[in-house]
Design an enzyme around this catalytic site. Sequence first.
Site, PDB file in Angstrom:
ATOM      1  N   GLU A 132       0.843  -1.198   0.000  1.00  0.00           N
ATOM      2  CA  GLU A 132       0.000   0.000   0.000  1.00  0.00           C
ATOM      3  C   GLU A 132       0.878   1.248   0.000  1.00  0.00           C
ATOM      4  O   GLU A 132       2.023   1.216   0.440  1.00  0.00           O
ATOM      5  CB  GLU A 132      -0.898  -0.078   1.262  1.00  0.00           C
ATOM      6  CG  GLU A 132      -1.797   1.079   1.538  1.00  0.00           C
ATOM      7  CD  GLU A 132      -2.849   1.342   0.470  1.00  0.00           C
ATOM      8  OE1 GLU A 132      -2.480   1.542  -0.695  1.00  0.00           O
ATOM      9  OE2 GLU A 132      -4.043   1.413   0.822  1.00  0.00           O
TER      10      GLU A 132
ATOM     11  N   THR B  64      -9.618   1.997   4.742  1.00  0.00           N
ATOM     12  CA  THR B  64      -9.456   1.297   3.461  1.00  0.00           C
ATOM     13  C   THR B  64      -8.722  -0.029   3.638  1.00  0.00           C
ATOM     14  O   THR B  64      -9.192  -1.081   3.203  1.00  0.00           O
ATOM     15  CB  THR B  64      -8.646   2.174   2.465  1.00  0.00           C
ATOM     16  OG1 THR B  64      -9.241   3.470   2.427  1.00  0.00           O
ATOM     17  CG2 THR B  64      -8.627   1.567   1.080  1.00  0.00           C
TER      18      THR B  64
ATOM     19  N   ASP C 131      -3.853   5.996   6.379  1.00  0.00           N
ATOM     20  CA  ASP C 131      -4.295   7.235   7.020  1.00  0.00           C
ATOM     21  C   ASP C 131      -5.225   6.844   8.180  1.00  0.00           C
ATOM     22  O   ASP C 131      -4.761   6.480   9.251  1.00  0.00           O
ATOM     23  CB  ASP C 131      -4.973   8.078   5.933  1.00  0.00           C
ATOM     24  CG  ASP C 131      -5.410   9.447   6.384  1.00  0.00           C
ATOM     25  OD1 ASP C 131      -4.783  10.007   7.286  1.00  0.00           O
ATOM     26  OD2 ASP C 131      -6.395   9.971   5.836  1.00  0.00           O
TER      27      ASP C 131
HETATM   28  P1  IMP Z   1      -7.523   5.545   4.896  1.00  0.00           P
HETATM   29  O1  IMP Z   1      -8.644   4.637   4.540  1.00  0.00           O
HETATM   30  O2  IMP Z   1      -7.997   6.768   5.629  1.00  0.00           O
HETATM   31  O3  IMP Z   1      -6.373   4.868   5.613  1.00  0.00           O
HETATM   32  O4  IMP Z   1      -6.994   6.164   3.558  1.00  0.00           O
HETATM   33  C1  IMP Z   1      -6.181   5.526   2.735  1.00  0.00           C
HETATM   34  C2  IMP Z   1      -6.253   6.114   1.350  1.00  0.00           C
HETATM   35  O5  IMP Z   1      -6.532   7.527   1.350  1.00  0.00           O
HETATM   36  C3  IMP Z   1      -4.889   5.949   0.735  1.00  0.00           C
HETATM   37  O6  IMP Z   1      -4.759   4.703   0.098  1.00  0.00           O
HETATM   38  C4  IMP Z   1      -4.836   7.130  -0.199  1.00  0.00           C
HETATM   39  O7  IMP Z   1      -5.443   6.792  -1.421  1.00  0.00           O
HETATM   40  C5  IMP Z   1      -5.670   8.194   0.480  1.00  0.00           C
HETATM   41  N1  IMP Z   1      -4.825   9.143   1.244  1.00  0.00           N
HETATM   42  C6  IMP Z   1      -4.752   9.274   2.585  1.00  0.00           C
HETATM   43  N2  IMP Z   1      -3.890  10.228   2.933  1.00  0.00           N
HETATM   44  C7  IMP Z   1      -3.378  10.713   1.776  1.00  0.00           C
HETATM   45  C8  IMP Z   1      -2.406  11.740   1.470  1.00  0.00           C
HETATM   46  O8  IMP Z   1      -1.805  12.399   2.325  1.00  0.00           O
HETATM   47  N3  IMP Z   1      -2.179  11.937   0.146  1.00  0.00           N
HETATM   48  C9  IMP Z   1      -2.780  11.229  -0.843  1.00  0.00           C
HETATM   49  N4  IMP Z   1      -3.684  10.276  -0.604  1.00  0.00           N
HETATM   50  C10 IMP Z   1      -3.980  10.017   0.700  1.00  0.00           C
HETATM   51 MG    MG Z   2      -4.032   3.821  -1.591  1.00  0.00          MG
END
Ligand code: IMP
Ligand code: MG
Length: 174
Positions: free
Chosen positions: A95, A103, A99
């Site tokens: 990955e 996901t 964040d």
């Molecule tokens: P999560 O589900 O919040 O962990 O988000 C994961 C997804 O959000 C990553 O796979 C990225 O596609 C997107 N994402 C989260 N933070 C960033 C960032 O700082 N820049 C670009 N994409 C991000």
């Molecule tokens: Mg991603």
Amino acid sequence: MITGKPLFSTERIQAKVKELAARISEDYSGKELLAVGILKGAFMFFSDIVRSIEIPMTLDFIIASSYVKTETSGEIKIHYDIKGDISDKHVLLIEDIVDTGVTLNHIRERVLSRTPLSLKICTFLDKKERRLVDVPLDYAGFIIPNEFVVGYGLDYDNKFRNLPYISIFKKKMY
Ligand code: IMP
Ligand code: MG
């Protein structure tokens, strides 16, 4: 707009990729690996790291998206998934960034339900302080602060993915 100098230069990125690949090659020695890139974001990291991992492997992808531009909506769509039976595979998910963890947690549970021999996760960036769902990360390149970053596969509105370095992105203020 992209602010200041890169957070991670191409050189620092490549050194970290080599370091992670060496650990993975050692940990999986004697095993056959199924490396799974999570697209689109991980495309660049994936293509770099698989070239440095020195064990036999097969490759596949998961194409996932969550809606909205800089924030994660919590709604995840899977557009393509690993093909075939994985019950005899050691799966390594690759990955770009974790964040909130929503996901990756969703993807992890989906893959686990297909009972792979083992499942590990490798992420290039870890935005640890934003975590809402606890996902076990076996390999993480850099822990970064709560800033929106672009480049090296990461986008804002599908732009900047091609940059060979990682920079902090700020929305323009007027
Ligand atoms: P999560 O589900 O919040 O962990 O988000 C994961 C997804 O959000 C990553 O796979 C990225 O596609 C997107 N994402 C989260 N933070 C960033 C960032 O700082 N820049 C670009 N994409 C991000
Ligand atoms: Mg991603």
